[in-house]
Write a protein that holds these residues in place. Structure first.
Motif, PDB file in Angstrom:
ATOM      1  N   ASP A 109       0.823  -1.395   0.027  1.00 27.02           N
ATOM      2  CA  ASP A 109      -0.102   0.061  -0.053  1.00 27.02           C
ATOM      3  C   ASP A 109       0.959   1.282   0.118  1.00 27.02           C
ATOM      4  OD1 ASP A 109       0.932   0.258   2.550  1.00 27.02           O
ATOM      5  OD2 ASP A 109      -1.038  -0.091   3.687  1.00 27.02           O
ATOM      6  N   GLY A 110       2.111   1.073  -0.110  1.00 24.58           N
ATOM      7  CA  GLY A 110       3.097   2.161  -0.091  1.00 24.58           C
ATOM      8  C   GLY A 110       3.281   3.138  -1.394  1.00 24.58           C
ATOM      9  N   LEU A 111       3.232   4.120  -1.272  1.00 23.11           N
ATOM     10  CA  LEU A 111       3.582   5.343  -2.399  1.00 23.11           C
ATOM     11  C   LEU A 111       4.989   5.900  -1.938  1.00 23.11           C
ATOM     12  CD1 LEU A 111       0.231   6.956  -2.754  1.00 23.11           C
ATOM     13  CD2 LEU A 111       1.224   5.441  -4.403  1.00 23.11           C
ATOM     14  N   SER A 112       5.672   6.147  -2.902  1.00 21.20           N
ATOM     15  CA  SER A 112       7.165   6.793  -2.884  1.00 21.20           C
ATOM     16  C   SER A 112       7.258   7.799  -4.157  1.00 21.20           C
ATOM     17  CB  SER A 112       7.825   5.790  -2.477  1.00 21.20           C
ATOM     18  OG  SER A 112       9.367   6.460  -2.531  1.00 21.20           O
ATOM     19  N   ILE A 113       7.846   8.817  -3.955  1.00 23.52           N
ATOM     20  CA  ILE A 113       8.305   9.885  -4.865  1.00 23.52           C
ATOM     21  C   ILE A 113       9.679   9.844  -5.474  1.00 23.52           C
ATOM     22  CG2 ILE A 113       6.517  11.289  -4.214  1.00 23.52           C
ATOM     23  CD1 ILE A 113       8.790  12.987  -2.670  1.00 23.52           C
ATOM     24  N   GLY A 114       9.830   9.909  -6.636  1.00 25.27           N
ATOM     25  CA  GLY A 114      11.185  10.126  -7.071  1.00 25.27           C
ATOM     26  C   GLY A 114      11.397  11.276  -7.873  1.00 25.27           C
ATOM     27  N   TYR A 115      12.317  12.067  -7.351  1.00 28.29           N
ATOM     28  CA  TYR A 115      12.642  13.391  -7.538  1.00 28.29           C
ATOM     29  C   TYR A 115      14.259  13.661  -7.638  1.00 28.29           C
ATOM     30  CZ  TYR A 115      13.569  13.348  -2.558  1.00 28.29           C
ATOM     31  OH  TYR A 115      14.268  13.299  -1.167  1.00 28.29           O
ATOM     32  N   ARG A 116      14.294  15.058  -7.822  1.00 31.48           N
ATOM     33  CA  ARG A 116      15.785  15.567  -7.852  1.00 31.48           C
ATOM     34  C   ARG A 116      15.593  16.745  -6.799  1.00 31.48           C
ATOM     35  NH1 ARG A 116      18.679  19.652 -10.568  1.00 31.48           N
ATOM     36  NH2 ARG A 116      16.978  20.021 -11.934  1.00 31.48           N
ATOM     37  N   THR A 117      16.254  17.327  -5.932  1.00 29.24           N
ATOM     38  CA  THR A 117      16.343  18.338  -5.201  1.00 29.24           C
ATOM     39  C   THR A 117      16.895  19.351  -5.638  1.00 29.24           C
ATOM     40  OG1 THR A 117      16.432  16.729  -3.049  1.00 29.24           O
ATOM     41  CG2 THR A 117      17.077  19.115  -2.796  1.00 29.24           C
ATOM     42  N   ILE A 118      15.953  20.435  -5.649  1.00 29.81           N
ATOM     43  CA  ILE A 118      16.291  21.559  -6.186  1.00 29.81           C
ATOM     44  C   ILE A 118      16.816  22.822  -5.087  1.00 29.81           C
ATOM     45  CG2 ILE A 118      15.679  23.812  -7.530  1.00 29.81           C
ATOM     46  CD1 ILE A 118      15.555  21.271  -9.097  1.00 29.81           C
ATOM     47  N   ARG A 119      15.996  22.976  -3.981  1.00 28.44           N
ATOM     48  CA  ARG A 119      16.724  23.446  -2.987  1.00 28.44           C
ATOM     49  C   ARG A 119      16.361  22.826  -1.573  1.00 28.44           C
ATOM     50  NH1 ARG A 119      13.828  28.126  -1.604  1.00 28.44           N
ATOM     51  NH2 ARG A 119      11.911  27.408  -3.057  1.00 28.44           N
ATOM     52  N   ALA A 120      17.193  22.976  -0.681  1.00 29.20           N
ATOM     53  CA  ALA A 120      16.998  22.368   0.586  1.00 29.20           C
ATOM     54  C   ALA A 120      17.941  22.738   1.634  1.00 29.20           C
ATOM     55  CB  ALA A 120      17.206  20.698   0.533  1.00 29.20           C
ATOM     56  N   PRO A 147       6.637   6.168   5.719  1.00 32.02           N
ATOM     57  CA  PRO A 147       5.701   5.070   5.899  1.00 32.02           C
ATOM     58  C   PRO A 147       4.069   5.409   5.741  1.00 32.02           C
ATOM     59  CG  PRO A 147       7.520   4.925   7.668  1.00 32.02           C
ATOM     60  CD  PRO A 147       7.702   6.127   6.817  1.00 32.02           C
ATOM     61  N   GLU A 148       4.061   6.738   6.245  1.00 30.30           N
ATOM     62  CA  GLU A 148       2.828   7.464   6.100  1.00 30.30           C
ATOM     63  C   GLU A 148       2.184   7.499   4.741  1.00 30.30           C
ATOM     64  OE1 GLU A 148       4.773   8.579   9.939  1.00 30.30           O
ATOM     65  OE2 GLU A 148       5.274   8.716   7.925  1.00 30.30           O
ATOM     66  N   ALA A 149       3.179   7.462   3.651  1.00 33.58           N
ATOM     67  CA  ALA A 149       2.593   7.899   2.157  1.00 33.58           C
ATOM     68  C   ALA A 149       2.058   6.623   1.827  1.00 33.58           C
ATOM     69  CB  ALA A 149       3.715   8.270   1.469  1.00 33.58           C
ATOM     70  N   LYS A 150       0.911   6.589   1.730  1.00 36.28           N
ATOM     71  CA  LYS A 150      -0.049   5.210   1.319  1.00 36.28           C
ATOM     72  C   LYS A 150      -1.067   5.357   0.335  1.00 36.28           C
ATOM     73  CE  LYS A 150       0.890   2.998   5.724  1.00 36.28           C
ATOM     74  NZ  LYS A 150       1.394   1.713   5.315  1.00 36.28           N
ATOM     75  N   VAL A 151      -1.624   4.417  -0.428  1.00 34.42           N
ATOM     76  CA  VAL A 151      -2.716   4.469  -1.287  1.00 34.42           C
ATOM     77  C   VAL A 151      -3.851   4.380  -0.179  1.00 34.42           C
ATOM     78  CG1 VAL A 151      -4.208   2.831  -2.719  1.00 34.42           C
ATOM     79  CG2 VAL A 151      -1.572   2.839  -2.977  1.00 34.42           C
ATOM     80  N   GLY A 152      -4.885   5.126  -0.524  1.00 36.83           N
ATOM     81  CA  GLY A 152      -6.261   5.369   0.089  1.00 36.83           C
ATOM     82  C   GLY A 152      -6.808   3.950   0.571  1.00 36.83           C
TER      83      GLY A 152
END
Length: 176
Positions: A109-120, A147-152
């Protein structure tokens, strides 16, 4: 019948002509993930605007594997809570059918993002506050970094019905 899922018959076997809708939060603002990163409100805005202007989309992948797209994200937006996504698992893709069955069974049920950091910015404990990211993809995953990123959960009953239709289709194919 599963809402939003049209079943047609060809040669006696059902053909699923539309995907199943899934939705949930791919990222939640202000929560620190297992890698020490926390996404801040507004971090996705520029990336989503740029993709929209180009007519491009964020990809839906299986386990962050670029060789395994499993559907399409039809809606992606920031709200007060985080990055909300809504999309369709495509039934013509074998891995998407497997993903639907795994979601229905509660195995994933997990969701996860793939990204590139621009500003941090880093805090004194070494955690990063991500102020701007270039979002590439949102994956269905077994173990999300957040862990809180999930499919509804509200889609569970519809996924059960979809899995039943896939089982009927598989039986029909075996009996032909």
């Amino acid at each position: 019948m599963v809402p939003g899922l049209e079943v047609k018959f060809a040669g006696g076997a059902p053909i699923l002509s539309d995907g199943h809708v899934i939705e949930g939060y791919a990222s939640l603002f202000g929560l620190t993930d297992q890698g020490g990163d926390a996404v801040m409100r507004g971090a996705f805005a520029a990336s989503l605007a740029k993709l929209s202007a180009k007519g491009d989309k964020v990809r839906m992948l299986w386990q962050h594997d670029p060789a395994k797209p499993i559907g399409v994200w039809d809606e992606i937006r920031e709200d007060e809570k985080g990055l909300w996504v809504k999309g369709r698992l495509l039934p013509d893709v074998i891995q998407a059918r497997e993903a639907a069955a795994l979601i229905q069974a509660g195995a994933i049920d997990g969701l996860s993002i793939g990204y590139r950091t621009i500003r941090a910015e880093r805090d004194q404990k070494g955690r990063r506050a991500l102020a701007e990211v270039e979002l590439w993809e949102v994956s269905l995953v077994t173990f999300p970094m957040l862990p809180e990123a999930k499919v509804g959960r509200k889609e569970a009953e519809d996924l059960r019905e979809m899995a039943d239709l896939f089982a009927i289709a598989a039986d029909a194919l075996r009996n032909d």
